[in-house]
Design a protein around this motif. Structure first.
Motif, PDB file in Angstrom:
ATOM      1  N   GLN A 157      42.671  31.959  40.960  1.00 58.71           N
ATOM      2  CA  GLN A 157      43.172  32.185  42.574  1.00 58.71           C
ATOM      3  C   GLN A 157      42.446  33.556  42.938  1.00 58.71           C
ATOM      4  O   GLN A 157      42.267  34.376  42.308  1.00 58.71           O
ATOM      5  CB  GLN A 157      44.793  32.575  42.222  1.00 58.71           C
ATOM      6  CG  GLN A 157      45.401  31.327  41.772  1.00 58.71           C
ATOM      7  CD  GLN A 157      47.006  31.719  41.986  1.00 58.71           C
ATOM      8  OE1 GLN A 157      47.422  32.392  40.724  1.00 58.71           O
ATOM      9  NE2 GLN A 157      47.650  31.414  42.644  1.00 58.71           N
ATOM     10  N   GLN A 158      42.061  33.355  44.346  1.00 58.67           N
ATOM     11  CA  GLN A 158      41.798  34.425  45.189  1.00 58.67           C
ATOM     12  C   GLN A 158      42.936  35.256  45.804  1.00 58.67           C
ATOM     13  O   GLN A 158      43.997  34.608  45.857  1.00 58.67           O
ATOM     14  CB  GLN A 158      40.623  33.818  45.876  1.00 58.67           C
ATOM     15  CG  GLN A 158      39.748  33.118  45.261  1.00 58.67           C
ATOM     16  CD  GLN A 158      38.693  33.777  44.284  1.00 58.67           C
ATOM     17  OE1 GLN A 158      38.400  35.065  44.676  1.00 58.67           O
ATOM     18  NE2 GLN A 158      38.431  33.041  43.344  1.00 58.67           N
ATOM     19  N   GLN A 159      42.470  36.094  46.440  1.00 58.15           N
ATOM     20  CA  GLN A 159      43.248  37.122  47.338  1.00 58.15           C
ATOM     21  C   GLN A 159      44.042  35.956  48.259  1.00 58.15           C
ATOM     22  O   GLN A 159      43.706  35.152  48.924  1.00 58.15           O
ATOM     23  CB  GLN A 159      42.693  37.907  48.114  1.00 58.15           C
ATOM     24  CG  GLN A 159      43.286  39.068  49.065  1.00 58.15           C
ATOM     25  CD  GLN A 159      42.380  39.904  49.542  1.00 58.15           C
ATOM     26  OE1 GLN A 159      41.046  40.025  49.756  1.00 58.15           O
ATOM     27  NE2 GLN A 159      43.223  40.821  50.486  1.00 58.15           N
ATOM     28  N   ASP A 203      41.539  42.356  46.806  1.00 56.48           N
ATOM     29  CA  ASP A 203      40.307  41.705  46.607  1.00 56.48           C
ATOM     30  C   ASP A 203      39.943  41.526  45.333  1.00 56.48           C
ATOM     31  O   ASP A 203      39.518  42.531  44.686  1.00 56.48           O
ATOM     32  CB  ASP A 203      39.245  42.178  47.553  1.00 56.48           C
ATOM     33  CG  ASP A 203      37.899  41.326  47.396  1.00 56.48           C
ATOM     34  OD1 ASP A 203      38.079  40.208  47.228  1.00 56.48           O
ATOM     35  OD2 ASP A 203      36.948  41.881  47.631  1.00 56.48           O
ATOM     36  N   GLU A 248      40.490  38.405  41.352  1.00 60.60           N
ATOM     37  CA  GLU A 248      40.430  37.199  41.037  1.00 60.60           C
ATOM     38  C   GLU A 248      41.686  37.221  39.941  1.00 60.60           C
ATOM     39  O   GLU A 248      41.823  38.076  39.222  1.00 60.60           O
ATOM     40  CB  GLU A 248      39.185  36.539  40.332  1.00 60.60           C
ATOM     41  CG  GLU A 248      39.154  35.138  40.445  1.00 60.60           C
ATOM     42  CD  GLU A 248      37.590  34.887  39.992  1.00 60.60           C
ATOM     43  OE1 GLU A 248      36.882  34.306  40.841  1.00 60.60           O
ATOM     44  OE2 GLU A 248      37.239  35.408  38.772  1.00 60.60           O
TER      45      GLU A 248
END
Length: 146
Positions: free
Chosen positions: A34-36, A110, A112
């Motif tokens: 998952q990202q920001q 920012d 992961e």
């Protein structure tokens, strides 16, 4: 967290509906990156047990990633149990009843977030092997289960 542990113990004790021994099978296995600002909304699984291994848990100062469980209390009210996670939780595994609603809130920095998850089902075709977890055809070679 104590409520979750009690719920798991009650769930396991009530699994006496099986009238014969059968094996537990790893029915699905996946990796989530998952990202920001990404989240996983509340959901459950169609298995007996689920698990998550937190591999990378980003933090930003005091802000941590938050995993949560939702359940109904004895009065029918929805309760939410929050589990804040940081780097100290990397490598930790949580095993829980698959029907227990759970999800992950978005994180706002920012970085992961990385988890490994899976589901375990009973396989009545393997009578007499209740203490083994067998990989299904969907798992990768080289993984060992005992």
């Amino acid at each position: 967290m104590l409520i979750i542990i009690i719920a798991i113990k009650c769930f396991i004790q009530n699994q006496s509906t099986l009238t014969f021994d059968c094996a537990s099978t790893l029915s699905s296995f996946w990796v989530t990156v998952q990202q920001q600002n990404q989240n996983i909304p509340s959901h459950d699984h169609t298995a007996v047990f689920s698990f998550v291994v937190w591999m990378k848990m980003p933090v930003n100062g005091d802000e941590k990633s938050v995993y949560y469980f939702q359940y109904s209390d004895i009065l029918g009210n929805i309760q939410t149990e929050h589990i804040p996670l940081g780097p100290e939780d990397e490598g930790r595994m949580l095993f829980f009843p698959a029907q227990l609603n759970h999800g992950v809130y978005p994180f706002h920095f920012d970085s992961e977030r990385l988890t490994v998850s899976g589901n375990i089902k009973y396989d009545p075709r393997q009578i007499g092997n209740q203490n083994r977890i067998e990989p299904s055809q969907s798992t990768y070679e080289g993984l060992e289960f005992s």
